[in-house]
Design a protein around this motif. Sequence first.
Motif, PDB file in Angstrom:
ATOM      1  N   TRP A  26       0.846  -1.197   0.000  1.00 44.64           N
ATOM      2  CA  TRP A  26       0.000   0.000   0.000  1.00 44.64           C
ATOM      3  C   TRP A  26       0.882   1.248   0.000  1.00 44.64           C
ATOM      4  O   TRP A  26       1.886   1.300   0.693  1.00 44.64           O
ATOM      5  CB  TRP A  26      -0.902   0.022   1.230  1.00 44.64           C
ATOM      6  N   THR A  58      -4.068   3.127  -2.711  1.00 39.59           N
ATOM      7  CA  THR A  58      -4.699   3.265  -1.405  1.00 39.59           C
ATOM      8  C   THR A  58      -5.978   2.451  -1.376  1.00 39.59           C
ATOM      9  O   THR A  58      -6.417   1.891  -2.395  1.00 39.59           O
ATOM     10  CB  THR A  58      -5.033   4.739  -1.111  1.00 39.59           C
ATOM     11  N   SER A  72      -4.787  -2.072   5.818  1.00 38.68           N
ATOM     12  CA  SER A  72      -4.017  -1.227   4.904  1.00 38.68           C
ATOM     13  C   SER A  72      -2.575  -1.058   5.356  1.00 38.68           C
ATOM     14  O   SER A  72      -1.859  -0.217   4.821  1.00 38.68           O
ATOM     15  CB  SER A  72      -4.686   0.149   4.793  1.00 38.68           C
TER      16      SER A  72
END
Length: 332
Positions: A26, A58, A72
Amino acid sequence: MVTVIEWVNPGEDEIIWRYPNEVITWGSQLIVHEYEVAVFMRDGKVYDVLGPGRHTLTTQNLPLLYKLVGGSNSPFKATVIFVSMKQFQGRYGGETQTRELAPIKYYGVYWFKVADPVLFITEVVGGQGLYDATDVTKFVRAYFNENMMKHLSMYSIVDLFQNLDMVSTQVKVKLLEDFRRLGLELVDVKIEGVNTTDEWRQRLFWIMQTGNAQYVMQLDTAKQVAAELGKSQGAAIGTGMVLMPQLMQPPAYQQPAQPYAGAGVPPAQPQQPAAPAQPAAQQKEICPNCGNPLPPGARFCPNCGAKINRCPNGHIVPEGAKFCPICGAKIE
Protein backbone atom coordinates in the motif's frame (compact mmCIF):
# COMPACT_ATOMS: atom_id res chain seq x y z
CA MET A 1 11.60 3.62 -0.50
CA VAL A 2 8.42 3.93 -2.58
CA THR A 3 7.85 1.18 -5.15
CA VAL A 4 7.01 2.34 -8.69
CA ILE A 5 4.88 0.04 -10.86
CA GLU A 6 5.17 1.07 -14.51
CA TRP A 7 5.20 -0.50 -18.00
CA VAL A 8 8.44 0.92 -19.44
CA ASN A 9 9.06 0.98 -23.22
CA PRO A 10 6.34 -1.41 -24.41
CA GLY A 11 7.04 -3.17 -27.71
CA GLU A 12 5.16 -2.23 -30.86
CA ASP A 13 3.19 -5.51 -30.95
CA GLU A 14 2.83 -6.05 -27.18
CA ILE A 15 -0.81 -6.10 -26.10
CA ILE A 16 -0.23 -6.89 -22.41
CA TRP A 17 2.57 -6.78 -19.83
CA ARG A 18 2.59 -8.51 -16.46
CA TYR A 19 4.27 -6.78 -13.53
CA PRO A 20 6.78 -9.38 -12.29
CA ASN A 21 6.24 -8.92 -8.52
CA GLU A 22 2.92 -10.11 -7.11
CA VAL A 23 3.54 -8.68 -3.62
CA ILE A 24 2.14 -5.13 -3.64
CA THR A 25 2.63 -2.59 -0.85
CA TRP A 26 0.00 0.00 0.00
CA GLY A 27 1.32 3.43 -0.93
CA SER A 28 3.16 2.20 -4.04
CA GLN A 29 3.14 4.50 -7.07
CA LEU A 30 1.32 3.15 -10.13
CA ILE A 31 2.07 4.96 -13.41
CA VAL A 32 -0.33 4.24 -16.27
CA HIS A 33 0.53 5.86 -19.60
CA GLU A 34 -1.90 7.13 -22.22
CA TYR A 35 -3.64 4.34 -24.18
CA GLU A 36 -3.07 1.94 -21.25
CA VAL A 37 -5.03 0.54 -18.32
CA ALA A 38 -3.79 -1.40 -15.29
CA VAL A 39 -5.88 -4.40 -14.23
CA PHE A 40 -5.54 -5.92 -10.74
CA MET A 41 -6.23 -9.67 -10.56
CA ARG A 42 -6.20 -12.22 -7.79
CA ASP A 43 -6.90 -15.94 -8.08
CA GLY A 44 -7.76 -15.51 -11.77
CA LYS A 45 -10.46 -12.90 -11.10
CA VAL A 46 -10.41 -9.21 -12.07
CA TYR A 47 -10.99 -6.79 -9.16
CA ASP A 48 -9.93 -3.20 -9.91
CA VAL A 49 -9.01 -1.28 -13.08
CA LEU A 50 -7.09 2.03 -13.14
CA GLY A 51 -6.79 4.27 -16.21
CA PRO A 52 -4.03 6.66 -17.36
CA GLY A 53 -2.35 8.77 -14.67
CA ARG A 54 -0.10 8.54 -11.60
CA HIS A 55 -1.86 6.70 -8.79
CA THR A 56 -0.88 6.15 -5.15
CA LEU A 57 -2.30 2.74 -4.28
CA THR A 58 -4.70 3.27 -1.40
CA THR A 59 -7.87 1.72 -0.10
CA GLN A 60 -9.84 4.39 -1.99
CA ASN A 61 -8.68 3.53 -5.52
CA LEU A 62 -8.54 -0.25 -4.93
CA PRO A 63 -11.78 -0.75 -2.99
CA LEU A 64 -12.54 -4.29 -4.18
CA LEU A 65 -9.08 -5.61 -3.38
CA TYR A 66 -9.14 -3.86 0.00
CA LYS A 67 -12.36 -5.67 0.90
CA LEU A 68 -10.72 -8.95 -0.12
CA VAL A 69 -7.36 -8.62 1.66
CA GLY A 70 -8.45 -6.42 4.57
CA GLY A 71 -6.16 -3.98 6.42
CA SER A 72 -4.02 -1.23 4.90
CA ASN A 73 -0.79 -1.68 6.86
CA SER A 74 0.54 -4.89 5.33
CA PRO A 75 1.48 -5.89 1.76
CA PHE A 76 -1.07 -7.85 -0.24
CA LYS A 77 -0.77 -10.30 -3.11
CA ALA A 78 -2.17 -9.41 -6.55
CA THR A 79 -1.27 -9.69 -10.23
CA VAL A 80 -1.01 -6.39 -12.11
CA ILE A 81 -1.63 -6.65 -15.88
CA PHE A 82 -1.07 -3.62 -18.10
CA VAL A 83 -3.24 -3.63 -21.23
CA SER A 84 -2.46 -1.50 -24.30
CA MET A 85 -5.54 0.18 -25.77
CA LYS A 86 -3.89 1.27 -29.02
CA GLN A 87 -4.64 -0.17 -32.46
CA PHE A 88 -2.71 -3.23 -33.64
CA GLN A 89 -2.15 -4.73 -37.09
CA GLY A 90 -1.93 -8.42 -37.84
CA ARG A 91 -1.32 -10.44 -40.97
CA TYR A 92 -3.06 -13.71 -41.70
CA GLY A 93 -3.01 -16.50 -44.25
CA GLY A 94 -4.21 -20.05 -44.52
CA GLU A 95 -6.03 -22.73 -46.49
CA THR A 96 -9.66 -23.82 -46.48
CA GLN A 97 -12.30 -25.26 -48.81
CA THR A 98 -15.21 -23.60 -50.58
CA ARG A 99 -18.78 -24.91 -50.75
CA GLU A 100 -17.75 -27.07 -53.71
CA LEU A 101 -14.78 -28.41 -51.66
CA ALA A 102 -12.37 -26.45 -53.84
CA PRO A 103 -9.02 -25.91 -52.04
CA ILE A 104 -8.43 -22.21 -51.39
CA LYS A 105 -5.36 -20.33 -50.19
CA TYR A 106 -5.95 -16.83 -48.84
CA TYR A 107 -3.99 -14.04 -47.18
CA GLY A 108 -4.49 -10.47 -45.99
CA VAL A 109 -4.25 -8.01 -43.12
CA TYR A 110 -6.50 -6.94 -40.23
CA TRP A 111 -6.54 -4.22 -37.58
CA PHE A 112 -7.91 -4.52 -34.04
CA LYS A 113 -7.76 -3.03 -30.54
CA VAL A 114 -8.90 -3.87 -27.03
CA ALA A 115 -12.38 -2.44 -26.41
CA ASP A 116 -13.19 -4.03 -23.04
CA PRO A 117 -10.01 -4.71 -21.00
CA VAL A 118 -11.88 -6.56 -18.23
CA LEU A 119 -13.55 -8.97 -20.68
CA PHE A 120 -10.28 -9.36 -22.61
CA ILE A 121 -8.30 -10.20 -19.46
CA THR A 122 -11.05 -12.56 -18.25
CA GLU A 123 -11.45 -14.46 -21.55
CA VAL A 124 -7.90 -14.44 -22.93
CA VAL A 125 -5.36 -13.84 -20.18
CA GLY A 126 -7.13 -15.47 -17.22
CA GLY A 127 -9.33 -17.87 -19.21
CA GLN A 128 -6.48 -19.21 -21.37
CA GLY A 129 -3.73 -18.81 -18.78
CA LEU A 130 -1.73 -16.58 -21.13
CA TYR A 131 0.33 -14.02 -19.22
CA ASP A 132 3.08 -13.53 -21.83
CA ALA A 133 2.63 -10.89 -24.56
CA THR A 134 3.92 -13.22 -27.28
CA ASP A 135 1.48 -15.97 -26.30
CA VAL A 136 -1.44 -13.52 -26.31
CA THR A 137 -0.50 -12.23 -29.78
CA LYS A 138 -0.28 -15.79 -31.13
CA PHE A 139 -3.66 -16.63 -29.61
CA VAL A 140 -5.38 -13.62 -31.21
CA ARG A 141 -3.82 -14.41 -34.61
CA ALA A 142 -4.86 -18.08 -34.40
CA TYR A 143 -8.36 -17.10 -33.25
CA PHE A 144 -8.76 -14.74 -36.22
CA ASN A 145 -7.48 -17.30 -38.72
CA GLU A 146 -9.69 -20.09 -37.38
CA ASN A 147 -12.81 -17.97 -37.78
CA MET A 148 -11.72 -16.67 -41.18
CA MET A 149 -11.39 -20.27 -42.41
CA LYS A 150 -14.85 -21.10 -41.06
CA HIS A 151 -16.55 -18.12 -42.70
CA LEU A 152 -14.82 -18.40 -46.11
CA SER A 153 -15.87 -22.06 -46.38
CA MET A 154 -19.50 -20.89 -46.63
CA TYR A 155 -18.90 -19.24 -50.03
CA SER A 156 -18.57 -20.65 -53.53
CA ILE A 157 -15.36 -20.44 -55.55
CA VAL A 158 -17.07 -18.06 -58.00
CA ASP A 159 -17.96 -15.66 -55.14
CA LEU A 160 -14.34 -15.58 -53.98
CA PHE A 161 -12.90 -14.88 -57.43
CA GLN A 162 -15.61 -12.59 -58.83
CA ASN A 163 -17.04 -10.82 -55.76
CA LEU A 164 -14.11 -10.59 -53.35
CA ASP A 165 -15.07 -7.11 -52.10
CA MET A 166 -18.58 -8.32 -51.23
CA VAL A 167 -17.16 -11.41 -49.47
CA SER A 168 -14.70 -9.25 -47.50
CA THR A 169 -17.51 -7.01 -46.24
CA GLN A 170 -19.75 -9.90 -45.21
CA VAL A 171 -16.93 -11.83 -43.52
CA LYS A 172 -15.90 -8.70 -41.60
CA VAL A 173 -19.40 -8.42 -40.09
CA LYS A 174 -19.17 -12.02 -38.84
CA LEU A 175 -15.66 -11.54 -37.49
CA LEU A 176 -16.76 -8.40 -35.61
CA GLU A 177 -19.04 -10.54 -33.46
CA ASP A 178 -16.32 -13.17 -32.98
CA PHE A 179 -13.89 -10.55 -31.70
CA ARG A 180 -16.50 -8.86 -29.52
CA ARG A 181 -16.76 -12.05 -27.47
CA LEU A 182 -13.13 -11.54 -26.42
CA GLY A 183 -13.49 -7.85 -25.56
CA LEU A 184 -11.79 -6.86 -28.83
CA GLU A 185 -12.87 -4.47 -31.56
CA LEU A 186 -12.08 -5.52 -35.12
CA VAL A 187 -11.35 -2.20 -36.84
CA ASP A 188 -10.95 -3.46 -40.41
CA VAL A 189 -10.18 -6.57 -42.50
CA LYS A 190 -8.65 -6.74 -45.97
CA ILE A 191 -8.47 -9.93 -48.03
CA GLU A 192 -5.50 -9.21 -50.28
CA GLY A 193 -5.69 -12.34 -52.41
CA VAL A 194 -7.11 -15.82 -52.92
CA ASN A 195 -5.81 -18.67 -55.06
CA THR A 196 -6.63 -22.25 -55.93
CA THR A 197 -5.05 -25.19 -57.78
CA ASP A 198 -4.56 -25.34 -61.56
CA GLU A 199 -7.23 -28.03 -61.78
CA TRP A 200 -9.81 -25.89 -59.98
CA ARG A 201 -8.80 -22.84 -62.01
CA GLN A 202 -9.88 -24.76 -65.15
CA ARG A 203 -13.14 -25.73 -63.44
CA LEU A 204 -13.70 -22.13 -62.38
CA PHE A 205 -13.39 -21.04 -66.01
CA TRP A 206 -16.14 -23.44 -67.10
CA ILE A 207 -18.36 -22.59 -64.13
CA MET A 208 -18.10 -18.90 -65.06
CA GLN A 209 -18.82 -19.74 -68.72
CA THR A 210 -21.83 -21.99 -68.10
CA GLY A 211 -23.05 -20.60 -64.79
CA ASN A 212 -23.68 -24.17 -63.62
CA ALA A 213 -21.26 -25.61 -61.07
CA GLN A 214 -23.28 -28.84 -60.83
CA TYR A 215 -22.82 -29.63 -64.53
CA VAL A 216 -19.08 -28.94 -64.38
CA MET A 217 -18.73 -31.31 -61.41
CA GLN A 218 -20.84 -33.85 -63.34
CA LEU A 219 -18.43 -33.69 -66.28
CA ASP A 220 -15.50 -34.23 -63.91
CA THR A 221 -17.26 -37.31 -62.54
CA ALA A 222 -17.79 -38.59 -66.07
CA LYS A 223 -14.06 -38.23 -66.78
CA GLN A 224 -13.17 -40.14 -63.63
CA VAL A 225 -15.67 -42.90 -64.43
CA ALA A 226 -14.29 -43.19 -67.97
CA ALA A 227 -10.76 -43.50 -66.60
CA GLU A 228 -11.80 -46.24 -64.16
CA LEU A 229 -13.76 -48.13 -66.83
CA GLY A 230 -10.69 -48.07 -69.03
CA LYS A 231 -8.83 -50.16 -66.45
CA SER A 232 -11.31 -53.06 -66.75
CA GLN A 233 -11.60 -54.27 -70.35
CA GLY A 234 -14.27 -56.90 -69.69
CA ALA A 235 -16.83 -54.76 -67.85
CA ALA A 236 -16.01 -51.45 -69.46
CA ILE A 237 -18.24 -51.73 -72.55
CA GLY A 238 -21.44 -52.86 -70.83
CA THR A 239 -21.11 -50.63 -67.80
CA GLY A 240 -20.06 -47.66 -69.88
CA MET A 241 -23.11 -47.97 -72.16
CA VAL A 242 -25.32 -47.66 -69.07
CA LEU A 243 -23.46 -45.04 -67.02
CA MET A 244 -21.90 -42.64 -69.49
CA PRO A 245 -25.09 -41.38 -71.23
CA GLN A 246 -26.62 -40.62 -67.83
CA LEU A 247 -23.52 -38.79 -66.61
CA MET A 248 -23.27 -36.67 -69.75
CA GLN A 249 -26.86 -35.42 -69.51
CA PRO A 250 -27.07 -31.80 -68.29
CA PRO A 251 -29.09 -31.34 -65.06
CA ALA A 252 -32.79 -31.11 -65.84
CA TYR A 253 -34.47 -27.82 -65.14
CA GLN A 254 -37.34 -28.27 -62.69
CA GLN A 255 -40.35 -26.22 -63.76
CA PRO A 256 -42.15 -24.97 -60.64
CA ALA A 257 -45.69 -26.30 -60.26
CA GLN A 258 -48.44 -23.87 -61.19
CA PRO A 259 -51.44 -23.71 -58.86
CA TYR A 260 -54.86 -24.22 -60.45
CA ALA A 261 -58.42 -24.14 -59.23
CA GLY A 262 -60.59 -27.23 -58.99
CA ALA A 263 -59.78 -30.93 -59.09
CA GLY A 264 -58.83 -33.22 -61.91
CA VAL A 265 -56.50 -32.49 -64.77
CA PRO A 266 -55.01 -29.00 -64.67
CA PRO A 267 -55.65 -26.84 -67.69
CA ALA A 268 -53.09 -26.98 -70.45
CA GLN A 269 -50.56 -24.18 -70.44
CA PRO A 270 -50.15 -22.20 -73.66
CA GLN A 271 -46.94 -23.03 -75.46
CA GLN A 272 -44.47 -20.15 -75.54
CA PRO A 273 -42.19 -19.92 -78.53
CA ALA A 274 -38.63 -20.80 -77.57
CA ALA A 275 -36.22 -17.90 -77.61
CA PRO A 276 -33.60 -18.28 -80.35
CA ALA A 277 -30.21 -19.36 -79.03
CA GLN A 278 -27.56 -16.70 -79.10
CA PRO A 279 -24.76 -17.25 -81.56
CA ALA A 280 -21.46 -18.25 -79.93
CA ALA A 281 -19.89 -14.97 -81.02
CA GLN A 282 -22.52 -12.98 -79.11
CA GLN A 283 -22.20 -14.95 -75.85
CA LYS A 284 -19.99 -13.46 -73.17
CA GLU A 285 -16.57 -15.09 -73.25
CA ILE A 286 -14.07 -15.05 -70.38
CA CYS A 287 -10.30 -15.49 -70.47
CA PRO A 288 -9.45 -18.86 -68.80
CA ASN A 289 -6.15 -17.39 -67.53
CA CYS A 290 -7.19 -14.10 -65.83
CA GLY A 291 -11.01 -14.29 -65.82
CA ASN A 292 -11.57 -10.97 -67.65
CA PRO A 293 -14.13 -10.57 -70.49
CA LEU A 294 -12.93 -11.17 -74.06
CA PRO A 295 -13.93 -9.40 -77.28
CA PRO A 296 -15.95 -11.69 -79.62
CA GLY A 297 -13.66 -14.12 -81.47
CA ALA A 298 -10.49 -12.94 -79.69
CA ARG A 299 -7.38 -15.08 -80.23
CA PHE A 300 -5.43 -13.37 -77.45
CA CYS A 301 -6.60 -11.84 -74.17
CA PRO A 302 -6.31 -8.02 -74.25
CA ASN A 303 -5.81 -7.99 -70.47
CA CYS A 304 -3.09 -10.62 -69.84
CA GLY A 305 -1.98 -11.53 -73.38
CA ALA A 306 -2.73 -15.25 -73.00
CA LYS A 307 -3.46 -17.20 -76.18
CA ILE A 308 -7.12 -18.28 -76.48
CA ASN A 309 -7.50 -21.85 -77.76
CA ARG A 310 -10.54 -22.37 -79.98
CA CYS A 311 -12.11 -25.32 -81.77
CA PRO A 312 -12.77 -25.20 -85.55
CA ASN A 313 -16.26 -23.79 -84.78
CA GLY A 314 -14.90 -20.93 -82.68
CA HIS A 315 -15.67 -22.20 -79.16
CA ILE A 316 -13.08 -21.67 -76.42
CA VAL A 317 -11.53 -24.95 -75.26
CA PRO A 318 -9.22 -25.64 -72.29
CA GLU A 319 -5.51 -26.26 -72.77
CA GLY A 320 -4.78 -29.82 -73.91
CA ALA A 321 -8.38 -30.66 -74.89
CA LYS A 322 -8.79 -33.22 -77.70
CA PHE A 323 -12.46 -32.46 -78.35
CA CYS A 324 -14.59 -29.35 -77.91
CA PRO A 325 -16.88 -29.75 -74.86
CA ILE A 326 -19.51 -27.56 -76.54
CA CYS A 327 -19.83 -28.92 -80.10
CA GLY A 328 -17.67 -32.04 -79.95
CA ALA A 329 -15.36 -30.96 -82.79
CA LYS A 330 -11.95 -32.66 -82.81
CA ILE A 331 -9.06 -30.39 -81.91
CA GLU A 332 -6.15 -30.85 -84.29
